[in-house]
Design a protein around this motif. Structure first.
Motif, mmCIF file in Angstrom:
data_model
loop_
_atom_site.group_PDB
_atom_site.id
_atom_site.type_symbol
_atom_site.label_atom_id
_atom_site.label_comp_id
_atom_site.label_asym_id
_atom_site.label_seq_id
_atom_site.Cartn_x
_atom_site.Cartn_y
_atom_site.Cartn_z
ATOM 1 N N TYR A 67 0.827 -1.203 0.000
ATOM 2 C CA TYR A 67 0.000 0.000 0.000
ATOM 3 C C TYR A 67 0.860 1.252 0.000
ATOM 4 C CZ TYR A 67 -3.238 3.530 1.642
ATOM 5 O OH TYR A 67 -3.971 4.675 1.763
ATOM 6 N N VAL A 68 1.890 1.256 0.867
ATOM 7 C CA VAL A 68 2.781 2.423 0.916
ATOM 8 C C VAL A 68 3.539 2.555 -0.398
ATOM 9 C CG1 VAL A 68 4.714 3.471 2.129
ATOM 10 C CG2 VAL A 68 3.008 2.208 3.399
ATOM 11 N N GLU A 69 3.951 1.399 -0.943
ATOM 12 C CA GLU A 69 4.704 1.412 -2.194
ATOM 13 C C GLU A 69 3.866 1.978 -3.333
ATOM 14 O OE1 GLU A 69 5.918 -2.462 -3.228
ATOM 15 O OE2 GLU A 69 7.676 -1.792 -4.320
ATOM 16 N N GLY A 70 2.548 1.783 -3.244
ATOM 17 C CA GLY A 70 1.667 2.300 -4.285
ATOM 18 C C GLY A 70 1.694 3.813 -4.378
ATOM 19 N N LYS A 71 2.194 4.484 -3.312
ATOM 20 C CA LYS A 71 2.299 5.945 -3.333
ATOM 21 C C LYS A 71 3.619 6.384 -3.969
ATOM 22 C CE LYS A 71 -1.241 6.467 -0.284
ATOM 23 N NZ LYS A 71 -2.253 5.820 -1.125
ATOM 24 N N ARG A 72 4.178 5.541 -4.808
ATOM 25 C CA ARG A 72 5.415 5.832 -5.543
ATOM 26 C C ARG A 72 6.578 6.045 -4.586
ATOM 27 N NH1 ARG A 72 5.801 8.702 -10.870
ATOM 28 N NH2 ARG A 72 5.124 6.923 -12.076
ATOM 29 N N ILE A 73 6.640 5.183 -3.564
ATOM 30 C CA ILE A 73 7.765 5.229 -2.630
ATOM 31 C C ILE A 73 8.571 3.955 -2.836
ATOM 32 C CG2 ILE A 73 8.424 5.247 -0.194
ATOM 33 C CD1 ILE A 73 5.822 6.764 0.331
ATOM 34 N N ASN A 74 9.863 4.100 -2.766
ATOM 35 C CA ASN A 74 10.799 2.989 -2.875
ATOM 36 C C ASN A 74 10.468 1.892 -1.852
ATOM 37 O OD1 ASN A 74 13.061 1.465 -2.326
ATOM 38 N ND2 ASN A 74 14.467 3.122 -2.783
ATOM 39 N N ARG A 75 10.660 0.635 -2.243
ATOM 40 C CA ARG A 75 10.207 -0.464 -1.385
ATOM 41 C C ARG A 75 10.926 -0.496 -0.042
ATOM 42 N NH1 ARG A 75 6.885 -4.816 -1.932
ATOM 43 N NH2 ARG A 75 7.340 -6.582 -0.609
ATOM 44 N N PRO B 141 0.257 0.301 -10.332
ATOM 45 C CA PRO B 141 -0.836 0.355 -11.303
ATOM 46 C C PRO B 141 -0.558 1.279 -12.491
ATOM 47 C CG PRO B 141 -1.613 0.802 -9.077
ATOM 48 C CD PRO B 141 -0.137 0.774 -9.019
ATOM 49 N N VAL B 142 0.115 2.409 -12.248
ATOM 50 C CA VAL B 142 0.225 3.400 -13.326
ATOM 51 C C VAL B 142 1.097 2.905 -14.491
ATOM 52 C CG1 VAL B 142 0.882 5.745 -13.877
ATOM 53 C CG2 VAL B 142 -0.208 5.252 -11.703
ATOM 54 N N PRO B 143 2.343 2.498 -14.241
ATOM 55 C CA PRO B 143 3.127 2.019 -15.392
ATOM 56 C C PRO B 143 2.523 0.772 -16.026
ATOM 57 C CG PRO B 143 4.393 1.854 -13.352
ATOM 58 C CD PRO B 143 3.150 2.565 -13.028
ATOM 59 N N THR B 144 1.912 -0.100 -15.199
ATOM 60 C CA THR B 144 1.317 -1.306 -15.775
ATOM 61 C C THR B 144 0.166 -0.951 -16.689
ATOM 62 O OG1 THR B 144 1.791 -2.261 -13.626
ATOM 63 C CG2 THR B 144 0.636 -3.629 -15.175
ATOM 64 N N ALA B 145 -0.606 0.072 -16.302
ATOM 65 C CA ALA B 145 -1.708 0.498 -17.167
ATOM 66 C C ALA B 145 -1.163 0.946 -18.514
ATOM 67 C CB ALA B 145 -2.480 1.632 -16.508
ATOM 68 N N LYS B 146 -0.027 1.647 -18.491
ATOM 69 C CA LYS B 146 0.561 2.102 -19.757
ATOM 70 C C LYS B 146 1.003 0.915 -20.598
ATOM 71 C CE LYS B 146 2.720 6.492 -20.026
ATOM 72 N NZ LYS B 146 3.859 7.343 -19.622
#
Lengths: 376, 183
Positions: A67-75, B141-146
């Motif tokens: 979920y946190v990673e989904g906010k474009r944060i490094n793993r 999700p974003v790059p995969t959507a692309k």
């Protein structure tokens, strides 16, 4: 001089020397191999539990990290964020509620334990009397004595092991976050490199089966742990409404034993019922305790709400396998083995079912495979 | 001392020289028509979900009727796509070279492969598989959507081309029928 089958004396000497050294080194290698396995055994002896717990923890934390990673944060940073969040949440919770008085509770339990045992023995003796009236041939069998001696020794064992297990818990607190950090961060990479070892021809199949199995496993483990947590908390809350002592400990016991299907919940309610009978008598409160354990905990919460939501039917084990897994787990790792034997058996079951499923649905020549149902 | 006409002994060429961006997997992926709208960061992400597979020559990639779980891009080498008719003889459908791709139908749903694929020389394939794409959908999700949009574009183009061809075939057929009736 040069007798002995055309060899000079020097040659013979060299031959013997080579033979003895090779035999000696062979023995040395053999013995060191057996000591190497022994060394390996001692080296990995204490690691089974931390690795297992950190695997479980990483399975539990993975959705949060994702979920946190989904906010474009490094793993890596996301893992740290989740760790810090959890730490803050627990310390906040402890600040608000205040830590339960574990030590006092254990001291009190130590004092109360003989009373509970003697009461249950008295009750069992009553039962025995009734049984002897109907079946006179069991006169000489002293169940009560057996139970009192085993339970005394069991409780003594727990008390003796407490300082040791405190050490163990401390090391777990150090090792588990470390291990699960690496599992969370690198498990994908490790699994990818392992899968990439498969031959080209089977690569697609292995990848597909791995994806299915890991999905099922993650759901199963998450579901089981969450179920145990919820049951534990509900039992704690329910028991806190009565005057019963040790509600937190009983809640923990109920949650932990709930990991073992069929048998676990029954065993988990025995201490609570004994304490209720001894301290509260068989009045309304006893029936409420029974109600909390049985109707609220097992029937309503577990059967109607938690299992359908959290755990897929795929992982249901046949009761026979459950019993076998409990016995084998107990032989291997004692009480902890009994608790984790069934989940591990379910994991194996999931893997087997997934592979069979894959072969059945995805094979165009499936007339060659039997169309019978589940193996287990 | 290297003049223009001088042929350098390959023994002395610097194999440790750093490879240019053109040699990287990300660059290769960016030359694929379905990925040419991705930026560098997204290409790097894509690089992490594909699998690089090395094949000998004459090695089967998949057989007709296998359950497919993904598509392949040819990085180098050659792949032959063929069918088998009812007598068991092979009918070659296509010979694909580096830069081509195949098996994209199986990426979105597990369908049986409609043809077999076999390498004809040592080949490096890049595989993009459904399970990885599904996981990537959850995680990024974003790059995969692309990526999926690019794939969609390719398949839509193919569909368009197919329907155009069908149209011309139909027209030819009606023309032929008309001529027959006139005769």
């Amino acid at each position: 001089m040069n007798s002995q089958g055309g060899m000079t004396r020097a040659q013979v000497a060299v031959f013997y020397l080579v033979m003895t050294t090779s035999i000696a080194s062979g023995i040395a290698i053999y013995s060191s191999a057996s000591t190497a396995t022994a060394l390996l055994k001692t080296a990995t002896a204490g690691l089974f539990l931390p690795v297992l717990i950190s695997l479980i923890v990483s399975f539990l934390l993975d959705p949060l990290v994702q979920y946190v990673e989904g906010k474009r944060i490094n793993r890596t940073i996301s893992i740290f964020v989740v760790y810090i969040f959890l730490f803050l949440a627990t310390s906040l919770l402890l600040l608000i509620i205040g830590p339960p008085n574990w030590e006092g509770m254990i001291q009190a339990l130590k004092a109360d334990f003989p009373r509970y045992i003697s009461h249950s023995i008295k009750y069992l003796n009553g039962l025995l009397m009734i049984a002897q009236e109907h079946f006179p041939f069991i006169v000489n069998y002293d169940i009560a004595e057996l139970i009192s001696s085993t339970s005394q020794s069991f409780f003594g064992l727990i008390l003796k092991e407490t300082p040791q297990s405190a050490m163990r818990v401390a090391s777990l607190l150090l090792l588990v976050p470390l291990f699960s950090f690496f599992f969370l961060r690198d498990s994908r990479r490790i699994m990818r490199s392992l899968i990439s070892l498969t031959p080209n021809r089977y690569f697609e199949m292995v990848l597909d089966i791995y994806a299915h199995v890991s999905w099922q496993l993650a759901h199963f483990i998450r579901g089981r742990i969450l179920e145990a947590l919820i049951i534990g908390v509900v039992v704690w809350m329910g028991l806190s409404l009565t005057d019963i002592h040790y509600a937190p400990i009983l809640g923990i016991i109920a949650g932990a034993t709930n990991l073992v299907p069929y048998i676990g919940p029954l065993i988990g309610m025995i201490p609570g019922l004994i304490i209720a009978v001894v301290d509260l008598g068989t009045g309304g409160q006893f029936w409420w305790v029974l109600c909390v354990y049985f109707i609220i905990g097992q029937v309503i919460l577990d059967n109607f709400i938690l299992i359908p939501i959290l755990i897929s039917r795929v992982s249901n084990l046949h009761p026979l396998w459950v019993i076998l897994a409990i016995i084998m787990g107990g032989k291997l790792y004692g009480v902890i083995g009994m608790m984790i034997g069934v989940p591990i058996a379910s994991i194996l079951n999931i893997i087997i079912i997934e592979i069979r499923q894959y072969r059945r649905t995805f094979n165009p020549y499936n007339r060659y495979f039997s169309s019978r149902g589940k193996l287990l | 001392m290297q003049g223009k006409g001088l042929i350098v002994n390959p023994f002395w060429s610097n194999i440790f020289r750093s490879r240019g961006y053109e040699k990287t997997l990300a660059y290769f992926l960016s030359t694929m028509p379905m990925f040419n709208k991705l930026d560098k960061r997204e290409l790097g992400f894509l690089e992490n979900i594909v699998h690089l597979r090395n094949y000998h020559s004459d090695e089967v990639v998949f057989n007709q009727g296998d359950i497919g779980s993904g598509m392949y891009f040819i990085r180098s080498g050659q792949v032959q796509i063929f069918n088998q008719d009812e007598h068991g003889t092979e009918v070659v459908q296509a010979v694909l070279e580096a830069g081509d791709f195949f098996g994209e139908v199986a990426l979105t749903a597990s369908r049986p492969r409609c043809a077999s694929a076999r390498t004809t020389e040592p080949t490096v394939l890049i595989g993009l598989f459904r399970s990885d794409v599904l996981e990537a959908v959850r995680r990024h999700p974003v790059p995969t959507a692309k990526i999926m949009l690019g794939l969609n574009r390719i398949i839509a183009d193919r569909l368009l081309q197919c329907s155009l061809q069908l149209e011309t075939l139909k027209r030819q057929q009606t023309l032929a029928k008309k001529q027959q009736s006139h005769e």
